[in-house]
Design an enzyme around this catalytic site. Structure first.
Site, mmCIF file in Angstrom:
data_model
loop_
_atom_site.group_PDB
_atom_site.id
_atom_site.type_symbol
_atom_site.label_atom_id
_atom_site.label_comp_id
_atom_site.label_asym_id
_atom_site.label_seq_id
_atom_site.Cartn_x
_atom_site.Cartn_y
_atom_site.Cartn_z
ATOM 1 N N HIS A 185 2.081 2.625 -4.207
ATOM 2 C CA HIS A 185 2.270 1.426 -3.398
ATOM 3 C C HIS A 185 2.427 0.224 -4.321
ATOM 4 C CE1 HIS A 185 -1.999 2.300 -3.927
ATOM 5 N NE2 HIS A 185 -2.207 0.983 -4.013
ATOM 6 N N ARG B 219 0.632 -4.940 5.990
ATOM 7 C CA ARG B 219 -0.351 -5.860 5.411
ATOM 8 C C ARG B 219 -1.570 -5.095 4.895
ATOM 9 N NH1 ARG B 219 1.975 -10.475 5.842
ATOM 10 N NH2 ARG B 219 3.202 -10.979 7.697
ATOM 11 N N GLU C 274 -6.954 3.145 -6.065
ATOM 12 C CA GLU C 274 -7.847 3.742 -5.068
ATOM 13 C C GLU C 274 -7.116 4.717 -4.155
ATOM 14 O OE1 GLU C 274 -9.457 0.395 -3.009
ATOM 15 O OE2 GLU C 274 -10.833 -0.141 -4.638
ATOM 16 N N VAL C 275 -5.857 4.403 -3.842
ATOM 17 C CA VAL C 275 -5.087 5.244 -2.923
ATOM 18 C C VAL C 275 -3.956 5.885 -3.724
ATOM 19 C CG1 VAL C 275 -3.695 5.308 -0.837
ATOM 20 C CG2 VAL C 275 -5.661 3.753 -0.964
ATOM 21 N N ASN D 132 -1.027 -0.669 -9.332
ATOM 22 C CA ASN D 132 -2.181 -0.089 -10.012
ATOM 23 C C ASN D 132 -1.899 1.394 -10.216
ATOM 24 O OD1 ASN D 132 -3.829 -2.389 -10.190
ATOM 25 N ND2 ASN D 132 -4.397 -2.198 -8.039
ATOM 26 N N HIS E 41 1.915 -3.712 -4.559
ATOM 27 C CA HIS E 41 1.252 -4.861 -3.936
ATOM 28 C C HIS E 41 2.184 -6.055 -4.081
ATOM 29 C CE1 HIS E 41 -3.002 -3.215 -3.870
ATOM 30 N NE2 HIS E 41 -2.486 -2.437 -4.808
HETATM 31 P P1 AMP Z 1 -5.075 0.283 -5.082
HETATM 32 O O1 AMP Z 1 -6.415 -0.121 -5.604
HETATM 33 O O2 AMP Z 1 -3.918 -0.280 -5.858
HETATM 34 O O3 AMP Z 1 -4.978 1.781 -4.852
HETATM 35 O O4 AMP Z 1 -4.949 -0.425 -3.662
HETATM 36 C C1 AMP Z 1 -5.247 0.180 -2.441
HETATM 37 C C2 AMP Z 1 -5.136 -0.902 -1.405
HETATM 38 O O5 AMP Z 1 -5.077 -0.293 -0.135
HETATM 39 C C3 AMP Z 1 -6.332 -1.869 -1.392
HETATM 40 O O6 AMP Z 1 -5.859 -3.199 -1.620
HETATM 41 C C4 AMP Z 1 -6.898 -1.684 0.016
HETATM 42 O O7 AMP Z 1 -7.404 -2.895 0.558
HETATM 43 C C5 AMP Z 1 -5.708 -1.148 0.780
HETATM 44 N N1 AMP Z 1 -6.010 -0.377 1.968
HETATM 45 C C6 AMP Z 1 -6.930 0.613 2.095
HETATM 46 N N2 AMP Z 1 -6.896 1.131 3.340
HETATM 47 C C7 AMP Z 1 -5.939 0.447 4.018
HETATM 48 C C8 AMP Z 1 -5.421 0.508 5.348
HETATM 49 N N3 AMP Z 1 -5.897 1.388 6.252
HETATM 50 N N4 AMP Z 1 -4.443 -0.348 5.710
HETATM 51 C C9 AMP Z 1 -3.963 -1.248 4.811
HETATM 52 N N5 AMP Z 1 -4.400 -1.340 3.543
HETATM 53 C C10 AMP Z 1 -5.379 -0.512 3.147
#
Ligand code: AMP
Length: 117
Positions: free
Chosen positions: A101, A30, A96-97, A88, A103
């Site tokens: 991944h 989640r 951001e990560v 993304n 969504h």
């Molecule tokens: P993106 O902007 O597509 O890279 O999405 C990164 C997602 O990772 C965001 O929706 C964050 O809320 C989510 N996220 C960041 N840290 C964590 C975590 N420790 N556990 C679960 N989700 C996370």
């Protein structure tokens, strides 16, 4: 594993996550800051920065990721009403990560695909 990567550390069990689905090659958990009633992130366990590198470097893993996302949509009860599957990718998309991944978003009408500008 990339020691500086948040999602690699979740795969390694170093950072907790609410896991909802797991295969040999994928993990789904989640989102910590959900944008919809159902917001699950589906990742390959191996590190790939984004969906382009995943598709180019390991097409079988890309297929496995899509299959895992479909399984999550089914187990989360999203198939009847529909859901959104989102990658993304890069700066304009606000990634951001940098561990690829998907969504999986659903549980209510999601509105327009993009925020009004
Ligand atoms: P993106 O902007 O597509 O890279 O999405 C990164 C997602 O990772 C965001 O929706 C964050 O809320 C989510 N996220 C960041 N840290 C964590 C975590 N420790 N556990 C679960 N989700 C996370």
């Amino acid at each position: 594993m990339d020691n500086d990567c948040l999602f690699c550390r979740i795969v390694a069990g170093e950072i907790p996550a609410t896991v909802v689905h797991e295969t040999e090659t994928t993990l789904a958990f989640r989102d910590i800051d959900p944008k919809a009633p159902v917001h699950v992130l589906v990742i390959p366990k191996d590190h790939h920065p984004d969906v382009v590198t995943l598709a180019n470097d390991d097409p079988a893993a890309a297929a496995g990721l899509l299959a895992a996302a479909a399984a999550v949509a089914e187990t989360e009860g999203l198939l009847m009403d529909g859901f959104r599957l989102l990658f993304n990718t890069g700066g304009y998309a606000g990634q951001e990560v940098f561990h690829v991944h998907a969504h999986v978003l659903g549980g209510e009408p999601l509105g327009p695909m993009l925020a009004p500008r």
